[in-house]
Write a protein that holds these residues in place. Structure first.
Motif, PDB file in Angstrom:
ATOM      1  N   PHE A 155       0.752  -1.159   0.022  1.00 37.68           N
ATOM      2  CA  PHE A 155      -0.180   0.024   0.098  1.00 37.68           C
ATOM      3  C   PHE A 155       0.857   1.123  -0.182  1.00 37.68           C
ATOM      4  O   PHE A 155       0.521   2.268  -0.536  1.00 37.68           O
ATOM      5  CB  PHE A 155      -1.062   0.043   1.196  1.00 37.68           C
ATOM      6  N   ARG A 195     -21.651   2.800   4.321  1.00 35.90           N
ATOM      7  CA  ARG A 195     -20.669   1.709   4.337  1.00 35.90           C
ATOM      8  C   ARG A 195     -19.379   2.360   3.724  1.00 35.90           C
ATOM      9  O   ARG A 195     -18.569   2.003   4.382  1.00 35.90           O
ATOM     10  CB  ARG A 195     -21.381   0.532   3.713  1.00 35.90           C
ATOM     11  N   PHE A 231     -17.507   4.870   6.066  1.00 33.90           N
ATOM     12  CA  PHE A 231     -16.800   4.074   7.415  1.00 33.90           C
ATOM     13  C   PHE A 231     -15.955   3.452   6.872  1.00 33.90           C
ATOM     14  O   PHE A 231     -14.768   3.130   7.709  1.00 33.90           O
ATOM     15  CB  PHE A 231     -17.867   3.628   8.178  1.00 33.90           C
ATOM     16  N   ALA A 232     -16.039   2.282   5.712  1.00 31.00           N
ATOM     17  CA  ALA A 232     -15.030   1.726   5.183  1.00 31.00           C
ATOM     18  C   ALA A 232     -13.705   2.254   4.762  1.00 31.00           C
ATOM     19  O   ALA A 232     -12.647   1.892   5.195  1.00 31.00           O
ATOM     20  CB  ALA A 232     -15.676   0.638   4.199  1.00 31.00           C
ATOM     21  N   PHE A 233     -13.932   3.460   4.068  1.00 28.13           N
ATOM     22  CA  PHE A 233     -12.876   4.247   3.602  1.00 28.13           C
ATOM     23  C   PHE A 233     -12.022   5.069   4.998  1.00 28.13           C
ATOM     24  O   PHE A 233     -11.025   4.683   4.902  1.00 28.13           O
ATOM     25  CB  PHE A 233     -13.541   5.387   2.815  1.00 28.13           C
ATOM     26  N   GLY A 276     -12.150   3.714   7.958  1.00 30.56           N
ATOM     27  CA  GLY A 276     -11.523   2.742   8.545  1.00 30.56           C
ATOM     28  C   GLY A 276     -10.296   2.252   7.995  1.00 30.56           C
ATOM     29  O   GLY A 276      -9.257   1.784   8.648  1.00 30.56           O
ATOM     30  N   GLY A 277     -10.258   2.325   6.574  1.00 26.40           N
ATOM     31  CA  GLY A 277      -9.193   1.579   6.067  1.00 26.40           C
ATOM     32  C   GLY A 277      -7.968   2.763   6.098  1.00 26.40           C
ATOM     33  O   GLY A 277      -6.869   1.991   6.343  1.00 26.40           O
ATOM     34  N   ALA A 278      -8.151   3.815   5.896  1.00 30.59           N
ATOM     35  CA  ALA A 278      -7.193   5.044   6.110  1.00 30.59           C
ATOM     36  C   ALA A 278      -6.404   4.880   7.478  1.00 30.59           C
ATOM     37  O   ALA A 278      -5.295   4.744   7.840  1.00 30.59           O
ATOM     38  CB  ALA A 278      -7.599   6.334   5.805  1.00 30.59           C
ATOM     39  N   MET A 320      -4.402   1.489   7.991  1.00 25.12           N
ATOM     40  CA  MET A 320      -3.264   1.173   7.145  1.00 25.12           C
ATOM     41  C   MET A 320      -2.458   2.290   8.048  1.00 25.12           C
ATOM     42  O   MET A 320      -1.043   1.901   8.007  1.00 25.12           O
ATOM     43  CB  MET A 320      -3.483   1.756   5.745  1.00 25.12           C
ATOM     44  N   LEU A 376     -13.636  -0.829   9.188  1.00 20.02           N
ATOM     45  CA  LEU A 376     -13.833  -1.497   8.096  1.00 20.02           C
ATOM     46  C   LEU A 376     -14.247  -2.861   8.014  1.00 20.02           C
ATOM     47  O   LEU A 376     -14.830  -3.221   7.128  1.00 20.02           O
ATOM     48  CB  LEU A 376     -12.235  -1.531   7.415  1.00 20.02           C
ATOM     49  N   GLN A 421      -8.851  -7.840   2.587  1.00 24.93           N
ATOM     50  CA  GLN A 421     -10.032  -7.086   1.697  1.00 24.93           C
ATOM     51  C   GLN A 421      -9.742  -7.409   0.048  1.00 24.93           C
ATOM     52  O   GLN A 421     -10.505  -7.423  -0.679  1.00 24.93           O
ATOM     53  CB  GLN A 421      -9.811  -5.604   2.064  1.00 24.93           C
ATOM     54  N   TRP A 459     -13.610   0.352  -0.912  1.00 23.78           N
ATOM     55  CA  TRP A 459     -13.654   1.608  -0.389  1.00 23.78           C
ATOM     56  C   TRP A 459     -12.571   1.398   0.744  1.00 23.78           C
ATOM     57  O   TRP A 459     -11.712   2.369   0.901  1.00 23.78           O
ATOM     58  CB  TRP A 459     -14.834   1.906   0.779  1.00 23.78           C
ATOM     59  N   GLY A 460     -12.257   0.135   1.244  1.00 25.85           N
ATOM     60  CA  GLY A 460     -11.004  -0.062   2.288  1.00 25.85           C
ATOM     61  C   GLY A 460      -9.735   0.075   1.630  1.00 25.85           C
ATOM     62  O   GLY A 460      -8.925   0.659   2.297  1.00 25.85           O
ATOM     63  N   ILE A 461      -9.834  -0.550   0.161  1.00 28.54           N
ATOM     64  CA  ILE A 461      -8.455  -0.152  -0.386  1.00 28.54           C
ATOM     65  C   ILE A 461      -8.076   1.152  -0.810  1.00 28.54           C
ATOM     66  O   ILE A 461      -7.028   1.473  -0.606  1.00 28.54           O
ATOM     67  CB  ILE A 461      -8.729  -1.168  -1.664  1.00 28.54           C
ATOM     68  N   GLY A 462      -9.357   1.802  -1.139  1.00 20.05           N
ATOM     69  CA  GLY A 462      -8.690   3.360  -1.251  1.00 20.05           C
ATOM     70  C   GLY A 462      -8.406   3.993  -0.147  1.00 20.05           C
ATOM     71  O   GLY A 462      -7.520   4.709  -0.193  1.00 20.05           O
ATOM     72  N   GLY A 463      -9.113   3.700   0.977  1.00 18.33           N
ATOM     73  CA  GLY A 463      -8.855   4.368   2.294  1.00 18.33           C
ATOM     74  C   GLY A 463      -7.324   3.784   2.611  1.00 18.33           C
ATOM     75  O   GLY A 463      -6.661   4.641   3.194  1.00 18.33           O
ATOM     76  N   MET A 464      -7.012   2.718   2.378  1.00 20.05           N
ATOM     77  CA  MET A 464      -5.654   2.213   2.770  1.00 20.05           C
ATOM     78  C   MET A 464      -4.719   2.691   1.972  1.00 20.05           C
ATOM     79  O   MET A 464      -3.515   3.162   2.572  1.00 20.05           O
ATOM     80  CB  MET A 464      -5.675   0.753   2.801  1.00 20.05           C
TER      81      MET A 464
END
Lengths: 132, 175
Positions: A39, A112, A115-117, A119-121, A124, B90, B97, B110-115
């Motif tokens: 990433f 969804r 919060f997923a975005f 949460g992902g940020a 990571m 997430l 994911q 969405w998670g991949i973009g956020g990460m």
């Protein structure tokens, strides 16, 4: 889990086989499983393409350079492996909002996604800080 | 070039097994975090128990080297707490994911973009982190057998017994 047909393999079996694959990977390729560095590399690739001046000013991208390496291909492989497994076992399913999320927070895709975005940020940032 | 092909094949096998173990799902991940569905714990422990034996045998034979990350308490503890907060929001971790997307669960996008954004923010913050949290409690590249000053063949059986007890409890409670 809608039906018993979708129960897959025992997690003990699938997990143990994953361990064997990990041993072979270390033995043959001298490589341990990992995902999160990719990433950082992808973030570097995007910045290098769109904001090359900014990219060169960021020290971290000299330590973790934007390149396609073993782990990058490992990550692409995970996608393909899951695709092959789910299609051949008829467990592939388009899901926009997971069941458990829907029952708790409703069926809004935007909610969804938001919060997923985030949460992902957050996840990571933490993963890279911990170097995991 | 060979390394790229090895990575690709290893990834395909890993993704295949993750999907077979049914651990790529939001419901399973949240279930594990709430200690309600231990499928992921069973999968992870099984994998670690098998891999640690095989890798240490190869190490003892001089055929592989361990690839240790430094233990830095500040970065490890703070980073893992932040990671856990994001994971709970997430419902996927970085690797799962990618597999979840392969299974059709496209909310993983969405998670991949956020990460990717999270990784970029980390790169921005790196100069500050390097001078602060990444210096707090730096013990270097250590292992449990090093700290305890015992053979790894003491630590490994203890871990395996611990894992088997966890499995037993999970099965008894039907988790």
């Amino acid at each position: 889990m809608r039906s018993n047909k979708d129960s897959g393999w025992s997690p003990y079996l699938a997990g143990s086989l994953t361990g064997l694959v990990a041993i072979l990977s270390v033995w043959i390729g001298d490589k341990f499983y990992g995902v999160s560095t990719t990433f950082s590399r992808v973030a570097g690739m995007i910045e290098k393409y769109f904001t090359p001046e900014r990219f060169t000013s960021i020290e971290y991208f000299t330590r973790v350079a934007p390149k396609i390496d073993w782990q990058f291909m490992f990550v692409i492989g995970i996608f393909l492996g899951a695709l092959i497994s789910s299609i051949t076992s008829k467990s592939f399913k388009w899901v926009s909002v997971p069941d458990r999320w829907r029952s708790r927070f409703g069926s809004s895709i935007i909610k969804r996604a938001f919060f997923a975005f985030i949460g992902g940020a957050v996840a990571m940032f933490g993963a890279r800080l911990a170097d995991g | 070039m060979n390394m790229l092909i090895y990575g690709f094949i290893t990834g395909i096998l890993f993704g295949f097994l993750l999907q077979k173990g049914r651990v790529l799902r939001y419901d399973k991940q949240i279930g594990a975090l709430l200690l309600q569905d231990m499928t992921i714990v069973k999968f992870m422990f099984s994998s670690i128990m098998v891999a640690m034996v095989g890798i240490y045998i190869l190490k003892d034979m001089g055929m592989v080297k361990l690839d240790l990350k430094p233990t830095i308490l500040g970065a490890n503890i703070l980073g893992s707490i932040i990671f856990g907060l994001g994971w709970g929001m997430l419902g996927y971790c970085p690797g799962t994911q990618i597999g979840a997307l392969g299974e059709g669960r496209w909310d993983a996008l969405w998670g991949i973009g956020g990460m990717i954004v999270g990784a970029a923010l980390h790169a921005e913050a790196y100069p500050y982190l390097k001078g602060t949290v990444m210096t707090w409690g730096n013990y270097g590249k250590i292992t449990l057998p090093d700290i305890l000053d015992v053979s790894h063949w003491v630590v490994i059986p203890v871990f395996i017994i611990f894992g088997l007890i966890v499995f037993l409890i999970c099965e008894r409670k039907g988790l």
